[in-house]
Enzyme design. Structure first.
Site, short mmCIF file in Angstrom:
data_model
loop_
_atom_site.label_atom_id
_atom_site.label_comp_id
_atom_site.label_asym_id
_atom_site.label_seq_id
_atom_site.Cartn_x
_atom_site.Cartn_y
_atom_site.Cartn_z
CG ASN A 9 -1.90 1.13 1.26
OD1 ASN A 9 -1.76 2.12 0.55
ND2 ASN A 9 -2.90 1.02 2.11
CE LYS A 16 -0.61 2.89 6.52
NZ LYS A 16 -2.04 3.12 6.84
NE ARG A 94 -5.30 3.13 -1.07
CZ ARG A 94 -4.98 4.29 -0.52
NH1 ARG A 94 -3.80 4.43 0.10
NH2 ARG A 94 -5.80 5.32 -0.57
CG HIS A 182 -10.31 6.76 1.43
ND1 HIS A 182 -10.70 8.06 1.68
CD2 HIS A 182 -8.96 6.77 1.49
CE1 HIS A 182 -9.64 8.82 1.90
NE2 HIS A 182 -8.56 8.05 1.79
CG LEU A 210 -12.80 10.87 9.76
CD1 LEU A 210 -13.31 11.52 11.04
CD2 LEU A 210 -13.16 11.71 8.54
N GLY A 211 -8.32 10.15 8.01
CA GLY A 211 -6.88 10.03 8.17
C GLY A 211 -6.23 11.23 7.52
CG ASN A 212 -2.08 13.01 5.60
OD1 ASN A 212 -2.10 14.07 6.21
ND2 ASN A 212 -1.39 12.85 4.49
NE ARG A 242 -4.90 14.28 -0.21
CZ ARG A 242 -5.30 13.01 -0.23
NH1 ARG A 242 -6.22 12.62 -1.09
NH2 ARG A 242 -4.78 12.15 0.62
CG MET A 285 -6.35 15.06 14.59
SD MET A 285 -7.04 16.74 14.40
CE MET A 285 -7.96 16.56 12.86
N GLY A 329 -6.81 6.41 10.65
CA GLY A 329 -5.93 6.90 11.70
C GLY A 329 -6.56 7.88 12.66
CB ILE A 330 -8.14 11.21 12.26
CG1 ILE A 330 -6.82 11.86 11.84
CG2 ILE A 330 -8.97 12.16 13.09
CD1 ILE A 330 -6.99 13.05 10.90
CG ASN A 333 -5.70 5.68 16.62
OD1 ASN A 333 -5.73 4.77 17.45
ND2 ASN A 333 -5.41 5.48 15.34
CD GLU A 380 -6.76 1.19 3.08
OE1 GLU A 380 -7.31 2.11 2.44
OE2 GLU A 380 -5.65 1.32 3.62
#
Length: 394
Positions: A9, A16, A94, A182, A210-212, A242, A285, A329-330, A333, A380
């Site tokens: 990925n 990853k 991916r 996504h 919700l991530g980068n 972005r 974040m 990620g967000i 966490n 994923e």
């Protein structure tokens, strides 16, 4: 078939990977890893199924200027050594954009690769590195089967109205449509909803990835009905770097009044905007939540405001809301972000338990909430590994 499946990925500044046993579809990965900071100072981490760290070897000292291709050239022999007597039998990737031609997982051939190259301008941060990973694997072992799994594929179930822009029909026919992204994450979440939501899994669900990179997907019967991203991965929510949804008149203004060229605007919108641009502090974040800077707080507040606003706009497409799922990620966490978004959705009957949210429990909705609210880790890599087994099974 024996052996192992490698999933890759490739992100704009990360890579990853995970390794799965071919013969055990129900098992998790044997080991996983991540290389962050590509383009600045790559940092390698890997752990086995028990969570024990694995020796990085030469990957512990990657040069600061190493790109994805150079890193993969080092990574593949390292993985080979971890496998011992076994060998890789497939590599799954991916790939962010499949355009109109590719929605289902596809075995990679020179023709497929050439066609995916034509989509680079639609995902300039991700598509080039996705394809660089494919080429690096081919250079290491040309005969090793490779499979592309597309982030746009999950959204093919949307009806025509959900995909259309109000542009001249000729441009629509050229492929200027809302594709959504996504998809691998949403595919995985849809697959595990029944285990956590029961009968509500086939109902009206919105998943917040919700991530980068960030987006929302409204589902019914586990299928995509509407999503926040569009023609490119630039649309929709505020993201790490972005801008998200933007009045196209801003682009015209930057061209005419600021004299900016297309490449400059692209860099601005993809790399200098979002949380990073608003805060002037970071695109991370966690850093922003801990920062005393007023601009950092404003960036977080804008992120949450836009997420709640766009989420509300997706509800008409599914006729209501039975469950809200946070992931990535967000989403997985950051309890303060989940709380701020849900507080703006109180009018929908969305209420969370402060204690459950702070503890990152799976179900964080309060007993009096009319909408179930969940936190579910995405995977994923598992979707890609399953696709490899299905496509290459003989």
């Amino acid at each position: 078939m024996t052996g192992a499946i490698l999933t890759l990925n490739a992100g704009s500044s990360s890579l990853k990977f995970a390794v799965f046993a071919w013969s055990d579809p129900g098992a998790g990965p044997e080991f996983v890893g991540n290389i962050a900071g590509i383009g600045r100072q790559p940092a390698f981490k890997a752990k086995d199924a028990a969570g024990a760290p694995l020796d990085a070897g030469a990957l512990a000292a990657l040069p600061s200027d190493a790109d994805h291709a150079a890193i993969i050239a080092e990574l593949l022999p390292w993985i080979d050594r971890q496998l011992g007597d076994r060998e890789l039998v497939a590599v799954g990737h991916r790939v962010v954009h499949g355009g109109r031609s590719y929605s289902a997982p596809t075995r990679i051939t020179p023709k497929v690769l050439a066609e995916l190259d034509t989509l680079v301008s639609l995902a300039p941060l991700h598509q080039p590195v996705n394809l660089a990973a494919i080429r690096a694997v081919a250079g290491w072992h040309a005969d090793l089967p490779q499979v592309a799994c597309f982030d746009t594929g999950f959204h093919q179930t949307q009806d025509r109205l959900a995909k259309l822009f109000a542009l001249p029909r000729a441009l629509t026919e050229e492929g200027i449509l809302r594709y959504g992204f996504h998809g691998l994450s949403y595919d995985y979440i849809a697959s595990i909803l029944p285990a956590h939501l029961g009968p509500a899994a086939t109902g009206r669900v919105i998943v917040a990835h919700l991530g980068n990179g960030a987006s929302l997907c409204a589902m019914k019967n586990g299928k995509s009905v509407a999503t926040s991203m569009g023609f490119t991965a630039l649309d929709g929510l505020v993201m790490g770097r972005r801008c998200g949804a933007l009045d196209p008149g801003v682009v015209l203004h930057l061209m005419r009044e600021n004299g900016m060229a297309a490449d400059e605007i692209e860099h601005l919108l993809y790399n200098e905007s979002g949380l990073y641009g608003v805060s002037g502090v970071s695109n991370n974040m966690e850093v922003l939540l801990n920062s005393p800077a007023p601009n950092a707080k404003e960036a977080v507040d804008l992120f949450c405001y836009r997420a709640a606003s766009v989420l509300a706009g997706l509800i008409p497409g599914i006729g209501g809301l039975d469950a809200l799922v946070f992931t990535a990620g967000i989403g997985e966490n950051a309890p303060p972000v989940r709380k701020a978004i849900c507080e703006r959705l109180d009018w929908l009957g969305v209420r969370i338990s402060e204690d459950r949210n702070a503890a990152n429990e799976i179900r964080i909705s309060a007993p009096d909430s009319s909408v179930g609210v969940f936190v579910l880790p995405t995977n994923e890599e598992a979707v890609v590994a399953t696709a490899c087994r299905t496509l290459l099974a003989v």
